[in-house]
Write a protein that holds these residues in place. Sequence first.
Motif, PDB file in Angstrom:
ATOM      1  N   ALA A 130     -12.233-111.265  12.964  1.00 46.70           N
ATOM      2  CA  ALA A 130     -11.514-111.541  11.730  1.00 46.70           C
ATOM      3  C   ALA A 130     -12.473-111.885  10.590  1.00 46.70           C
ATOM      4  O   ALA A 130     -13.004-112.993  10.514  1.00 46.70           O
ATOM      5  N   GLU A 131     -12.713-110.923   9.728  1.00 53.17           N
ATOM      6  CA  GLU A 131     -13.387-111.163   8.441  1.00 53.17           C
ATOM      7  C   GLU A 131     -12.768-110.181   7.446  1.00 53.17           C
ATOM      8  O   GLU A 131     -12.533-109.026   7.784  1.00 53.17           O
ATOM      9  N   ASN A 132     -12.564-110.646   6.221  1.00 52.19           N
ATOM     10  CA  ASN A 132     -11.957-109.813   5.181  1.00 52.19           C
ATOM     11  C   ASN A 132     -12.973-108.771   4.708  1.00 52.19           C
ATOM     12  O   ASN A 132     -13.977-109.107   4.083  1.00 52.19           O
ATOM     13  N   ASN A 133     -12.689-107.498   5.011  1.00 48.87           N
ATOM     14  CA  ASN A 133     -13.649-106.422   4.742  1.00 48.87           C
ATOM     15  C   ASN A 133     -13.965-106.282   3.252  1.00 48.87           C
ATOM     16  O   ASN A 133     -15.123-106.131   2.871  1.00 48.87           O
ATOM     17  N   ASP A 134     -12.952-106.354   2.415  1.00 46.16           N
ATOM     18  CA  ASP A 134     -13.189-106.142   0.983  1.00 46.16           C
ATOM     19  C   ASP A 134     -13.955-107.302   0.356  1.00 46.16           C
ATOM     20  O   ASP A 134     -14.757-107.094  -0.557  1.00 46.16           O
ATOM     21  N   MET A 135     -13.719-108.521   0.817  1.00 52.78           N
ATOM     22  CA  MET A 135     -14.501-109.652   0.294  1.00 52.78           C
ATOM     23  C   MET A 135     -15.980-109.458   0.610  1.00 52.78           C
ATOM     24  O   MET A 135     -16.856-109.699  -0.222  1.00 52.78           O
ATOM     25  N   VAL A 136     -16.260-109.010   1.826  1.00 49.62           N
ATOM     26  CA  VAL A 136     -17.660-108.813   2.223  1.00 49.62           C
ATOM     27  C   VAL A 136     -18.283-107.668   1.420  1.00 49.62           C
ATOM     28  O   VAL A 136     -19.405-107.785   0.918  1.00 49.62           O
ATOM     29  N   LYS A 137     -17.544-106.574   1.276  1.00 52.40           N
ATOM     30  CA  LYS A 137     -18.085-105.430   0.525  1.00 52.40           C
ATOM     31  C   LYS A 137     -18.347-105.797  -0.937  1.00 52.40           C
ATOM     32  O   LYS A 137     -19.340-105.390  -1.534  1.00 52.40           O
ATOM     33  N   TRP A 138     -17.451-106.579  -1.483  1.00 47.81           N
ATOM     34  CA  TRP A 138     -17.603-107.003  -2.882  1.00 47.81           C
ATOM     35  C   TRP A 138     -18.835-107.902  -3.036  1.00 47.81           C
ATOM     36  O   TRP A 138     -19.618-107.743  -3.966  1.00 47.81           O
ATOM     37  N   MET A 139     -19.044-108.790  -2.094  1.00 52.44           N
ATOM     38  CA  MET A 139     -20.239-109.648  -2.115  1.00 52.44           C
ATOM     39  C   MET A 139     -21.503-108.806  -1.965  1.00 52.44           C
ATOM     40  O   MET A 139     -22.502-109.029  -2.658  1.00 52.44           O
ATOM     41  N   ASN A 140     -21.463-107.828  -1.060  1.00 51.89           N
ATOM     42  CA  ASN A 140     -22.629-106.951  -0.863  1.00 51.89           C
ATOM     43  C   ASN A 140     -23.006-106.245  -2.161  1.00 51.89           C
ATOM     44  O   ASN A 140     -24.182-106.134  -2.500  1.00 51.89           O
ATOM     45  N   LYS A 141     -21.988-105.759  -2.869  1.00 53.99           N
ATOM     46  CA  LYS A 141     -22.236-105.035  -4.115  1.00 53.99           C
ATOM     47  C   LYS A 141     -22.874-105.955  -5.154  1.00 53.99           C
ATOM     48  O   LYS A 141     -23.839-105.585  -5.817  1.00 53.99           O
ATOM     49  N   ARG A 142     -22.356-107.166  -5.259  1.00 55.75           N
ATOM     50  CA  ARG A 142     -22.911-108.129  -6.226  1.00 55.75           C
ATOM     51  C   ARG A 142     -24.352-108.479  -5.886  1.00 55.75           C
ATOM     52  O   ARG A 142     -25.207-108.561  -6.763  1.00 55.75           O
ATOM     53  N   LEU A 143     -24.618-108.713  -4.626  1.00 50.65           N
ATOM     54  CA  LEU A 143     -25.974-109.093  -4.211  1.00 50.65           C
ATOM     55  C   LEU A 143     -26.936-107.928  -4.429  1.00 50.65           C
ATOM     56  O   LEU A 143     -28.055-108.116  -4.934  1.00 50.65           O
ATOM     57  N   ALA A 144     -26.500-106.714  -4.080  1.00 49.06           N
ATOM     58  CA  ALA A 144     -27.364-105.534  -4.249  1.00 49.06           C
ATOM     59  C   ALA A 144     -27.693-105.320  -5.719  1.00 49.06           C
ATOM     60  O   ALA A 144     -28.834-104.993  -6.080  1.00 49.06           O
ATOM     61  N   ALA A 145     -26.712-105.521  -6.605  1.00 52.89           N
ATOM     62  CA  ALA A 145     -26.930-105.312  -8.040  1.00 52.89           C
ATOM     63  C   ALA A 145     -27.992-106.250  -8.583  1.00 52.89           C
ATOM     64  O   ALA A 145     -28.689-105.945  -9.551  1.00 52.89           O
ATOM     65  N   LYS A 146     -28.130-107.408  -7.965  1.00 54.41           N
ATOM     66  CA  LYS A 146     -29.141-108.370  -8.403  1.00 54.41           C
ATOM     67  C   LYS A 146     -30.419-108.262  -7.582  1.00 54.41           C
ATOM     68  O   LYS A 146     -31.321-109.098  -7.716  1.00 54.41           O
TER      69      LYS A 146
END
Length: 484
Positions: free
Chosen positions: A184-200
Amino acid sequence: MQFDTVIHGGLIATADYTAKGDIGIRGGRIAAVAEKLEGGERRIDAGGRIVVPGGIEAHAHIAQESSSGVMTADDYLSGSISAAFGGNSSFIPFAAQQRGQSVDDVIATYDARAARSVIDYSYHLIISDPKPEVLEDQLPRAFARGITSFKVFMTYDLMNLGDGGMLDILTVAREHGAITMVHAENNDMVKWMNKRLAAKGLTAPKYHAISRPELAEEEAINRAIQLAKLVDAPLFIVHVSTEGGAEIVRREKFNGAKLFAETCPQYLALTRADLDRPGMEGAKYICSPPLRDGRTQDALWHHIAQGTFESVSSDHAPYRFDATGKFLNGSDIPYPKIANGMPGIAARLPYLFSEGVVKGRITLEQFVALSSTNAAKTFGCDSKGRIAPGMDADIAIWNPEARLTVTAADQHDNMDYTPFEGMELTGKPEVVLNRGAVIVEHGELRAKEGQGRFVARQPVDLRGKPGWTAKEFDPAQNFGAELR
Ligand SMILES: [Zn+2]
């Protein structure tokens, strides 16, 4: 009465009681438990030792390809040997369906792989492609064969089924007495965090822990439970890593949901600070859900003591610290490309005994329940997990005072590191039996390749779990009941 083996003079510990006594074994089963037993072709002196049911490891990845194609370092030979040295007499690794693959094909593949095991085994299926023929035909056939549990994912693009897919699966499981396990982990929350971290440009291993927020687990645990409640299906939450997640599990169990859960030693022993070791060293500590913090460790121990969790499992996911494992995609790679998981099948029980029983956080009886008895009940291994006449003679004899320092070499797996390296523990399994045969004895392997047997399992034991009928499906409310 004639015995093949008598274990005498030990303190027998079960999930219910602890008492001095002898155990007589005949034909691979426990034939007698009594204050004193004479005879036995072989007599094993357990004086000063604790005699417990052999551990049942209910969460391990053995000879399994990840969805991105990385093979675990341990096969059923090395994985089962490592488990045996860690006090286990049986285990239930995963048999993973790749998208497009039939469940019959999955089982045939894992039957061939598991033939090397030195301990008894079953599989939890991982279902990534619940098409109609899987739900209607292949899963029922697997249940009839005694594979009565399967796991689904709420995260990872290649694995997650969506809420509708989960409802379909939960419904099939309920009809057949099987139990659904969920990551159980929210897939979209993780993907959204990944995108933010990658952008920085924040891609070092330590950001893995940031990328999978505690809230992503809490949200998904809550959602999974509501889905299961809607169709009144049993649900097992694997590797709970957050205080919030554990609180939800406790509340819903209290409300009667057919709910089971586990946590793992890594969430008790390690923190996200371990991901911030120099260079790529932090990659060793990348697992999902990620390591958390000290406050979480205290909370999870509290929940273990209070009974929130049925089991403490290893989630052994052995990917070596080299190009076959963690760095299959390159050596200096961003965290999302590093293989997820860490080994721990041999360390699970020594850790739980030392940090739990020796330090007074849990009782010896709780140790037995968390390491063996509850897994046997939840996953339908009805001849295992207890010391009583008629049960398989799966037994571990522990020296409660032995001191050990954890090293990678002592894990007897096929790994090149252990995340628990250097930890000082008290208590270790000295002699381990599987169906009456000594498989490990004072640091020596006595088992032969392939002596483990497949365990055909029973439906999940729902005693003490009354369940919960959604109003919309309640016959007394006289609407929607025919849908159920
Ligand atoms: Zn796992």
